[in-house]
Design a protein around this motif. Structure first.
Motif, PDB file in Angstrom:
ATOM      1  N   HIS A 339       0.860  -1.186   0.000  1.00  9.70           N
ATOM      2  CA  HIS A 339       0.000   0.000   0.000  1.00  9.70           C
ATOM      3  C   HIS A 339       0.899   1.240   0.000  1.00  9.70           C
ATOM      4  CE1 HIS A 339      -2.708   3.089   1.593  1.00  9.70           C
ATOM      5  NE2 HIS A 339      -3.727   2.311   1.258  1.00  9.70           N
ATOM      6  N   PRO A 340       0.706   2.190  -0.932  1.00  7.26           N
ATOM      7  CA  PRO A 340       1.635   3.330  -1.064  1.00  7.26           C
ATOM      8  C   PRO A 340       1.833   4.125   0.222  1.00  7.26           C
ATOM      9  CG  PRO A 340       0.162   3.221  -2.951  1.00  7.26           C
ATOM     10  CD  PRO A 340      -0.340   2.201  -1.982  1.00  7.26           C
ATOM     11  N   LEU A 341       0.733   4.504   0.886  1.00  5.46           N
ATOM     12  CA  LEU A 341       0.869   5.295   2.116  1.00  5.46           C
ATOM     13  C   LEU A 341       1.512   4.464   3.214  1.00  5.46           C
ATOM     14  CD1 LEU A 341       0.332   7.874   3.734  1.00  5.46           C
ATOM     15  CD2 LEU A 341      -1.951   6.958   4.283  1.00  5.46           C
ATOM     16  N   PHE A 342       1.077   3.220   3.367  1.00  2.00           N
ATOM     17  CA  PHE A 342       1.643   2.322   4.370  1.00  2.00           C
ATOM     18  C   PHE A 342       3.151   2.185   4.160  1.00  2.00           C
ATOM     19  CE2 PHE A 342       2.754  -1.602   6.440  1.00  2.00           C
ATOM     20  CZ  PHE A 342       1.840  -1.779   7.465  1.00  2.00           C
ATOM     21  N   LEU A 346       6.064   3.547   6.683  1.00  2.00           N
ATOM     22  CA  LEU A 346       6.957   2.546   7.264  1.00  2.00           C
ATOM     23  C   LEU A 346       8.415   2.891   6.979  1.00  2.00           C
ATOM     24  CD1 LEU A 346       7.365  -0.122   8.738  1.00  2.00           C
ATOM     25  CD2 LEU A 346       7.043  -1.304   6.552  1.00  2.00           C
ATOM     26  N   ALA A 347       8.712   3.293   5.743  1.00  2.00           N
ATOM     27  CA  ALA A 347      10.096   3.627   5.375  1.00  2.00           C
ATOM     28  C   ALA A 347      10.600   4.823   6.184  1.00  2.00           C
ATOM     29  CB  ALA A 347      10.179   3.905   3.879  1.00  2.00           C
ATOM     30  N   ARG A 348       9.753   5.813   6.338  1.00  4.71           N
ATOM     31  CA  ARG A 348      10.188   7.017   7.053  1.00  4.71           C
ATOM     32  C   ARG A 348      10.292   6.759   8.557  1.00  4.71           C
ATOM     33  NH1 ARG A 348       7.248  12.211   4.358  1.00  4.71           N
ATOM     34  NH2 ARG A 348       8.258  13.186   6.154  1.00  4.71           N
ATOM     35  N   LEU A 431       2.666   6.938  17.099  1.00  3.96           N
ATOM     36  CA  LEU A 431       1.327   6.849  16.528  1.00  3.96           C
ATOM     37  C   LEU A 431       1.360   6.103  15.201  1.00  3.96           C
ATOM     38  CD1 LEU A 431      -1.658   7.592  16.490  1.00  3.96           C
ATOM     39  CD2 LEU A 431      -1.038   9.799  15.475  1.00  3.96           C
ATOM     40  N   ALA A 432       2.374   6.389  14.391  1.00  5.20           N
ATOM     41  CA  ALA A 432       2.493   5.721  13.094  1.00  5.20           C
ATOM     42  C   ALA A 432       2.695   4.218  13.269  1.00  5.20           C
ATOM     43  CB  ALA A 432       3.647   6.333  12.301  1.00  5.20           C
ATOM     44  N   ILE A 433       3.579   3.825  14.173  1.00  7.55           N
ATOM     45  CA  ILE A 433       3.847   2.398  14.394  1.00  7.55           C
ATOM     46  C   ILE A 433       2.592   1.683  14.856  1.00  7.55           C
ATOM     47  CG2 ILE A 433       5.047   0.771  15.925  1.00  7.55           C
ATOM     48  CD1 ILE A 433       7.485   2.633  15.786  1.00  7.55           C
ATOM     49  N   TYR A 469      -4.576   8.506  10.766  1.00  3.51           N
ATOM     50  CA  TYR A 469      -3.466   8.624  11.721  1.00  3.51           C
ATOM     51  C   TYR A 469      -2.120   8.532  11.006  1.00  3.51           C
ATOM     52  CZ  TYR A 469      -6.864   8.113  15.507  1.00  3.51           C
ATOM     53  OH  TYR A 469      -7.904   8.304  16.370  1.00  3.51           O
ATOM     54  N   LEU A 470      -2.061   7.719   9.963  1.00  5.33           N
ATOM     55  CA  LEU A 470      -0.818   7.638   9.174  1.00  5.33           C
ATOM     56  C   LEU A 470      -0.544   8.980   8.521  1.00  5.33           C
ATOM     57  CD1 LEU A 470      -1.034   4.144   7.452  1.00  5.33           C
ATOM     58  CD2 LEU A 470       0.104   4.770   9.580  1.00  5.33           C
ATOM     59  N   ARG A 471      -1.570   9.565   7.915  1.00  9.29           N
ATOM     60  CA  ARG A 471      -1.399  10.867   7.249  1.00  9.29           C
ATOM     61  C   ARG A 471      -1.054  11.943   8.277  1.00  9.29           C
ATOM     62  NH1 ARG A 471      -6.346   9.368   4.246  1.00  9.29           N
ATOM     63  NH2 ARG A 471      -5.721   8.627   2.187  1.00  9.29           N
ATOM     64  N   GLN A 472      -1.678  11.862   9.451  1.00  5.05           N
ATOM     65  CA  GLN A 472      -1.429  12.842  10.497  1.00  5.05           C
ATOM     66  C   GLN A 472       0.009  12.772  10.985  1.00  5.05           C
ATOM     67  OE1 GLN A 472      -4.245  12.697  13.734  1.00  5.05           O
ATOM     68  NE2 GLN A 472      -2.782  13.549  15.208  1.00  5.05           N
ATOM     69  N   ALA A 473       0.548  11.568  11.101  1.00  4.29           N
ATOM     70  CA  ALA A 473       1.903  11.392  11.637  1.00  4.29           C
ATOM     71  C   ALA A 473       2.981  11.709  10.602  1.00  4.29           C
ATOM     72  CB  ALA A 473       2.084   9.970  12.144  1.00  4.29           C
ATOM     73  N   LEU A 474       2.653  11.511   9.312  1.00  4.11           N
ATOM     74  CA  LEU A 474       3.662  11.583   8.260  1.00  4.11           C
ATOM     75  C   LEU A 474       4.487  12.879   8.265  1.00  4.11           C
ATOM     76  CD1 LEU A 474       4.848   9.972   5.935  1.00  4.11           C
ATOM     77  CD2 LEU A 474       3.110  10.963   4.423  1.00  4.11           C
ATOM     78  N   PRO A 475       3.861  14.068   8.359  1.00  2.00           N
ATOM     79  CA  PRO A 475       4.660  15.293   8.296  1.00  2.00           C
ATOM     80  C   PRO A 475       5.667  15.449   9.437  1.00  2.00           C
ATOM     81  CG  PRO A 475       2.321  15.758   7.943  1.00  2.00           C
ATOM     82  CD  PRO A 475       2.419  14.365   8.447  1.00  2.00           C
ATOM     83  N   ASP A 476       5.373  14.797  10.590  1.00  2.00           N
ATOM     84  CA  ASP A 476       6.243  14.962  11.756  1.00  2.00           C
ATOM     85  C   ASP A 476       7.264  13.849  11.933  1.00  2.00           C
ATOM     86  OD1 ASP A 476       5.041  17.375  12.748  1.00  2.00           O
ATOM     87  OD2 ASP A 476       3.306  16.183  13.354  1.00  2.00           O
TER      88      ASP A 476
END
Length: 477
Positions: A339-342, A346-348, A431-433, A469-476
């Motif tokens: 999944h692209p966002l997942f 995960l990589a970041r 949160l991302a994990i 929550y993934l989108r919310q965590a991504l920028p930080d």
């Protein structure tokens, strides 16, 4: 934006549902039509007060309820339909004299709305979730609590899933209803005791399969819980935790293998479920007090770290840092990794956790208040004290990913972060994990066919919340 044609389309779209709701509440088609019309006029005049356009349906439903209440007051009807067969079946009670107001009046507001919509209005869990803009799991939680309180008011034994009160059976029949393993453990601890009552699954989401009350030959009574969560390793941790001042369950009978796991007997927890205590207060200070106690309980777990590390018992406890959590996600594999966002998150996260150097603490990742007991303003027992050495914030993210009602809505996580001086950037990888693991472990990547819905896919809003929550965590990250 003042487009009356658009308003006409919107109102006609919602009119059948709102008129049906008004009819169920009033029992008169004429009154329902009048109330619905008044509701639409009010909604049109006050549309500018609606902050979230996506919440129009829920907002309109609330207006309809207020208007129908006005009709009842103005016309002195104030009567509801008799209790439906659905609620009677649910509560195993057939008293035709009981009506909804008699039962629902004393419920906390959120539970009362859920019970009203389920038992009287006939809404499904999914429909209530959509109306309230909450996950289906929260609706289910409220409904379970409402049923418990309603059973109590009706005098129906709690969680009586056998459709009969086991407490009115003969002592011999009660003993026969126990499994050989459970009977052996209980009568080994209390030889010659008599079983007085048995409650099946006495508390929702707790590790108790049965609650058994026994009376010894000298007249002493004991209330015991049959537990499936205590393994020999966990049992070995109890003395150390108790020595360090943590109030833990009192073991009555050692865990024994049962084929699928282990069975042990403990005394029933001391005090009241902290989550239920916070909800039954009906006043905001209860939530605030429960939040304060929960934070203190989390701190108490963390403060055991140094002493536990110096104790030989720590050799049996696992160590799980953030890098290890990420590695487990990658090792588990599955469709979500594509999944692209997942994959991006995960990589970041993997790169970010390599920079984080936070000492591991003693934690069980179950900071939820329902695993704590309270009496006289103090924590009296940790129902689930078993833990490991892990990241101090990872369990906090579960309040969001597992929708810990009502604390997810009352700013508990934000308060904890503020009090501990933790920034959004600090919390984002945790949160991302947690969102990654929840999606991977519990949510199919595509929506199952009708009838095969899973825990999270029952509500698209809940699935989207995890993605959010993934989108919310991504920028930080």
């Amino acid at each position: 934006h003042g487009d009356r044609n658009a308003w006409s389309v919107l109102s006609e779209l919602h009119r059948p549902r709102t008129q049906s709701l008004a009819y169920r509440l009033l029992g008169s088609r004429e009154d329902a039509q009048d109330a619905t019309q008044e509701a639409f006029v009010y909604a049109f005049l006050h549309l500018s007060t609606l902050r979230d356009p996506a919440a129009f349906g829920a907002w309109l439903s609330q207006i309809v309820r207020r208007k129908t209440a006005d009709f009842r007051r103005n016309r002195a009807t104030r009567s509801y339909a008799p209790l439906t067969a659905q609620i009677a079946d649910t509560l195993h009670h057939r008293d035709s004299c009981i009506t909804a107001p008699d039962l629902l009046t004393d419920l906390p507001p959120a539970l009362r709305r859920t019970a009203q919509w389920t038992f009287i209005d006939g809404y499904s869990l999914t429909e209530i979730a959509a109306t309230e803009h909450i996950p289906v799991n929260t609706v289910r939680s409220r409904l379970a609590r409402a049923r418990t309180l309603l059973r109590s008011s009706l005098g129906v034994p709690a969680r009586d899933r056998t459709h009969r009160s086991l407490s009115v059976m003969s002592a011999e029949s009660l003993e026969d209803s126990l499994s050989p393993i459970v009977a052996g453990l209980i009568f080994g601890a209390y030889p010659g005791a008599q079983v007085i009552s048995i409650a099946k699954e006495p508390e929702t989401w707790m590790p108790f399969s049965e609650r058994v009350t026994v009376r010894e030959t000298n007249g002493s009574k004991h209330v015991l819980d049959v537990r499936w969560d205590i393994t020999p390793q966990k049992r070995g941790l109890l003395p150390a935790l108790s020595r360090l001042g943590l109030p833990v369950p009192r073991l009555v009978a050692e865990p024994v293998a049962n084929g699928d796991g282990y069975t042990a007997i403990t005394d029933t927890p001391i005090g009241e479920n902290l989550l239920l205590w916070s909800l039954e207060g009906k006043i905001p200070p209860r939530i605030n007090a429960a939040s304060t106690l929960t934070i203190a309980a989390i701190d108490q777990l963390h403060n055991l770290t140094e002493s536990l590390l110096a104790d030989p018992v720590s050799n049996a406890l696992t160590r799980r840092d953030l890098a290890g959590e990420v590695a487990e996600i990658k090792q588990m594999g599955g469709a979500w990794l594509e999944h692209p966002l997942f994959a991006e998150v995960l990589a970041r996260v993997e790169l970010r956790v390599a920079e984080i150097e936070v000492p591991l603490v003693y934690t069980n990742d179950l900071y939820f208040p329902n695993f704590l007991r309270v009496a006289d303003g103090a924590i009296t027992e940790y129902v689930y004290p078993w833990g490991h050495f892990g990241d101090p914030l990872l369990g906090l993210a579960k309040f969001w990913t597992y929708d810990c009602y009502p604390f997810i809505h009352t700013g508990f996580v934000e308060r904890y972060l503020y009090e501990k001086g933790i920034t959004r950037r600090d919390f984002a990888p945790r949160l991302a994990i947690r969102a990654l693991r929840t999606l991977q472990n519990e949510v199919p990547i595509t929506r199952p066919a009708d009838g095969d819905g899973t825990y999270y896919w029952e509500s698209v809003a809940y699935y989207e919340a995890l993605i959010g929550y993934l989108r919310q965590a991504l920028p930080d990250i």
